[in-house]
Design a protein around this motif. Structure first.
Motif: not given
Length: 343
Positions: A134-135, A121, A108, A105-106, A91
């Motif tokens: 965004q990701t 990412c 990947c 958090s995001r 992430s």
């Protein structure tokens, strides 16, 4: 004395009274590792952070620490923690205020991994970034194109003349070399498949042959047991009547060349068996004749002779019955073996 001068004097007196510990108490600011008291624009004494600890970044106001890039202030469920922790594996986080929702958090997406700082990412080598989101979403390079490193490119790079992309589109290789390698790989696949098929056929053939041999051996054992058992019964009976006046019983048996020993040797000689049958038959006929001759003794008045005659007749009947039985068994066996070509 002005108000500012008064505040400054009070601050100095506080520092003098509390010593260095008053200036070093940074626990009131989350994440702060170094702080001191300063006067604000209103001449008020405030605690100002000078430096933040690991995972935190100093804000411009210098009185707060925010989460550094790669760190988040929320757990996997989005619950605020009130402190900064590293983004989970796989992430990324842009950081931000400890209480801000932006520090979530995001994860990947497929074919991508976080960069070293954990802030963005990157697509894996051989993949490029699809525009939007965004990701980033990463798609595989196609055709004669490649990407040789983690990236955020929106297109793959083309290979030059007489060059082609390798199998995973992470580099360009010589076209002739690539075609030769491909042909060799295909040939190896075909060879492997053929070898595997042949091995399977051989394994099945061996298994079938083993099964057939096992069944033949089992059948032969069963036949041997069925012949040996009645023959042994006749042999045992003859041994028990050796002392009987009828001495011709000894000639009823074929001697040491018995059926059981022939069967145990693994081969059954039909010629020898037929000779034994003839001998047994030749003995049975005299037994029948002797039985008729012995009937005369039944008319005698001597009780001893009459009892011996009756015992003799019973013995002859038993021998004839058992001899006839084994003749039938051996004859059936001969037919079976002759039909199977084992004689």
């Amino acid at each position: 004395m002005t108000a500012r001068a008064t505040a400054l004097l009070l601050l100095l007196l506080a520092l003098a009274a509390g010593g260095a510990s008053a200036a070093a108490d940074c626990s009131r600011i989350v994440g702060c590792s170094s702080c001191s008291y300063e006067l604000d624009k209103d001449s008020a004494s405030v605690l100002v952070c000078k430096a933040c600890g690991q995972g935190y970044a100093l804000k411009d106001t210098k009185n707060l620490c925010a989460c550094a890039p790669g760190y988040t202030a929320r757990d996997a469920d989005g619950t605020a923690l009130g402190r900064c922790i590293p983004a989970p594996a796989g992430s990324v986080s842009a950081g931000g205020a400890v209480t801000a929702a932006a520090t979530v958090s995001r994860v990947c997406l497929s074919n991508s991994k976080p960069n070293a700082a954990g802030t963005a990412c990157l697509c894996d080598p051989g993949f490029y970034v699809l525009v939007g989101g965004q990701t980033p979403r990463c798609s595989a390079c196609a055709g004669n194109t490649y990407l040789d490193a983690p990236n955020t490119r929106h297109a793959c790079k083309p290979c030059g003349a007489a060059r082609t992309a390798n199998g995973d589109h992470t580099a360009c290789v010589d076209l002739v070399t690539a075609l030769t390698s491909k042909a060799a790989a295909e040939l190896a696949n075909v060879t492997g498949a053929v070898n595997s098929t042949l091995a399977g056929i051989a394994g099945r053939a061996n298994g079938t042959l083993t099964t057939v041999l096992d069944r033949v051996n089992d059948t032969w054992t069963a036949v041997t047991d069925r012949v040996t058992a009645p023959w042994t019964a006749v042999t045992d009976f003859a041994a028990n009547v050796t002392d009987h006046p009828l001495q011709t019983l000894e000639g009823l048996l074929p001697g040491d060349a018995s059926i059981s020993s022939s069967a145990a040797s693994g081969r059954f000689n039909l010629t020898a068996t037929q000779e034994r049958l003839s001998k047994i038959t030749s003995r049975l006929n005299p037994l029948a004749k002797a039985k008729l001759e012995k009937l005369v003794d039944l008319s005698t008045t001597d009780p001893t002779k009459r009892a011996q005659a009756m015992q003799f007749l019973d013995t002859v009947d038993t021998v004839v019955k058992r001899g006839t039985t084994i003749l039938a068994v051996v004859k059936i066996l001969s037919m079976i073996l002759g039909g199977a070509g084992l004689g």
